[in-house]
Design an enzyme around this catalytic site. Sequence first.
Site, mmCIF file in Angstrom:
data_model
loop_
_atom_site.group_PDB
_atom_site.id
_atom_site.type_symbol
_atom_site.label_atom_id
_atom_site.label_comp_id
_atom_site.label_asym_id
_atom_site.label_seq_id
_atom_site.Cartn_x
_atom_site.Cartn_y
_atom_site.Cartn_z
ATOM 1 C CB CYS A 223 64.948 44.690 57.863
ATOM 2 S SG CYS A 223 64.400 44.576 56.138
ATOM 3 C CG ASN B 196 49.322 38.342 28.488
ATOM 4 O OD1 ASN B 196 48.251 38.447 29.084
ATOM 5 N ND2 ASN B 196 49.406 37.928 27.239
ATOM 6 C CB VAL B 197 52.774 38.743 34.457
ATOM 7 C CG1 VAL B 197 51.840 39.828 34.985
ATOM 8 C CG2 VAL B 197 52.151 37.361 34.673
ATOM 9 C CG ASP B 198 53.524 35.745 28.819
ATOM 10 O OD1 ASP B 198 54.038 36.522 27.988
ATOM 11 O OD2 ASP B 198 52.356 35.323 28.696
ATOM 12 C CB SER C 10 37.721 38.382 29.914
ATOM 13 O OG SER C 10 38.442 38.956 30.984
ATOM 14 C CB CYS D 296 65.886 41.838 53.852
ATOM 15 S SG CYS D 296 67.208 42.975 54.313
ATOM 16 C CB ALA E 273 46.268 35.287 19.560
ATOM 17 C CG HIS F 8 48.074 43.564 34.800
ATOM 18 N ND1 HIS F 8 47.036 42.817 34.290
ATOM 19 C CD2 HIS F 8 47.547 44.794 35.055
ATOM 20 C CE1 HIS F 8 45.936 43.566 34.240
ATOM 21 N NE2 HIS F 8 46.229 44.771 34.685
ATOM 22 C CB CYS G 137 66.099 44.936 51.226
ATOM 23 S SG CYS G 137 65.020 45.611 52.495
HETATM 24 P P1 OAD Z 1 41.011 36.312 30.986
HETATM 25 O O1 OAD Z 1 41.314 34.931 31.421
HETATM 26 O O2 OAD Z 1 40.040 37.094 31.808
HETATM 27 O O3 OAD Z 1 40.455 36.293 29.497
HETATM 28 C C1 OAD Z 1 41.127 35.585 28.494
HETATM 29 C C2 OAD Z 1 40.438 35.884 27.184
HETATM 30 O O4 OAD Z 1 41.180 35.259 26.153
HETATM 31 C C3 OAD Z 1 39.006 35.378 27.077
HETATM 32 O O5 OAD Z 1 38.173 36.411 26.561
HETATM 33 C C4 OAD Z 1 39.097 34.211 26.081
HETATM 34 O O6 OAD Z 1 37.930 34.082 25.272
HETATM 35 C C5 OAD Z 1 40.277 34.649 25.235
HETATM 36 N N1 OAD Z 1 41.014 33.564 24.591
HETATM 37 C C6 OAD Z 1 41.177 32.292 24.991
HETATM 38 N N2 OAD Z 1 41.989 31.627 24.150
HETATM 39 C C7 OAD Z 1 42.357 32.504 23.187
HETATM 40 C C8 OAD Z 1 43.200 32.439 22.046
HETATM 41 N N3 OAD Z 1 43.848 31.316 21.724
HETATM 42 N N4 OAD Z 1 43.357 33.546 21.291
HETATM 43 C C9 OAD Z 1 42.713 34.689 21.613
HETATM 44 N N5 OAD Z 1 41.914 34.816 22.685
HETATM 45 C C10 OAD Z 1 41.733 33.749 23.470
HETATM 46 O O7 OAD Z 1 42.418 37.065 30.841
HETATM 47 P P2 OAD Z 1 42.692 38.628 30.814
HETATM 48 O O8 OAD Z 1 41.589 39.364 30.153
HETATM 49 O O9 OAD Z 1 44.075 38.815 30.312
HETATM 50 O O10 OAD Z 1 45.685 40.157 36.182
HETATM 51 O O11 OAD Z 1 42.670 38.950 32.354
HETATM 52 C C11 OAD Z 1 42.997 40.236 32.813
HETATM 53 C C12 OAD Z 1 43.763 40.143 34.095
HETATM 54 O O12 OAD Z 1 43.033 39.342 35.038
HETATM 55 C C13 OAD Z 1 45.104 39.457 33.983
HETATM 56 O O13 OAD Z 1 46.136 40.317 33.533
HETATM 57 C C14 OAD Z 1 45.345 39.013 35.389
HETATM 58 C C15 OAD Z 1 43.974 38.509 35.763
HETATM 59 O O14 OAD Z 1 43.667 38.566 37.123
HETATM 60 C C16 OAD Z 1 46.882 40.209 36.819
HETATM 61 O O15 OAD Z 1 47.699 39.316 36.758
HETATM 62 C C17 OAD Z 1 47.069 41.462 37.588
#
Ligand code: OAD
Length: 258
Positions: free
Chosen positions: A162, A109-111, A201, A159, A243, A126, A145
């Site tokens: 540049c 997560n980026v938050d 996911s 910048c 979660a 990330h 910069c």
């Molecule tokens: P996804 O959106 O691919 O997957 C989110 C997962 O969270 C899914 O498997 C949902 O079933 C699950 N989910 C939903 N609500 C939930 C809850 N309340 N508690 C627990 N799980 C829950 O997100 P990420 O797997 O984080 O990349 O995605 C990976 C990366 O893809 C991210 O970091 C981002 C994105 O492109 C960058 O920003 C580089």
Amino acid sequence: MSGAGALNEVRAWLAAAQQPGGVVVLTGAGMSAESGIPTFRDAMHGLWSRFDPTALASEAGFRADPARVWQWYAERRAGVRAAQPNAGHRALADFARRHPGVLTLVTQNVDDLHARAGQPEVLPLHGDILQDRWLDPCPHPPQACTPGPAPEDAGPPRCVICGNRLRPGVVWFGETLPPEVLRAAEDAVRRCRLLLVVGTSGAVWPAAGLAGLGRRAGATVVVLNPQPSDIDGEARLCLRGTAAQLLPPLLAENPEMD
Ligand code: OAD
């Protein structure tokens, strides 16, 4: 699998993993979903079901339309700033404070919600959406910069020397992860006894590969997710729930551990 029996089994594994570096938690967007921050791949509300990741989360997309991408990130940043850590973030931070040195938190997560919940240390694979960095390497060292004022088109500041542009400090598609963060995450996963994979996911690599790396190195892998994920096959047990539902009872004080 869900229910009190499964939860108690994982609590027993957690108690047995009480040693320095014994527990790693890998979080994804689902971790922050109950704080109101959208996930990426949810079919209805996920960001990538509504927006084109090639246009909004790649260097080529940014170079093609910097103002559009900058504004999209400005909206996401506002959402992050308005959000609050949920019960899951707080349970992880409380556990880490009660057991110094035991838990390593790795996040996609980026938050900043883990940090705001009080998590002592976070490995952000990330990047950080609240930080900026320069798009191109500074071409005029030793002078660095220097950002100018916000442009009228609400695009990224440039910048003053540049014209280099600021960009969000996140990892975009096609970019490599910060090598020292990835290395620290891999080392932690190889060393741990229990790896909890929360709210991802498992679709994005190399982050998704950490689950298999941990399992092959001997860790017990547990997935916490209301839905099936691509890395359920690495898990000894999948706890079906959110979660904020699962982490507080899982990590609550335990007379054997505390
Ligand atoms: P996804 O959106 O691919 O997957 C989110 C997962 O969270 C899914 O498997 C949902 O079933 C699950 N989910 C939903 N609500 C939930 C809850 N309340 N508690 C627990 N799980 C829950 O997100 P990420 O797997 O984080 O990349 O995605 C990976 C990366 O893809 C991210 O970091 C981002 C994105 O492109 C960058 O920003 C580089």
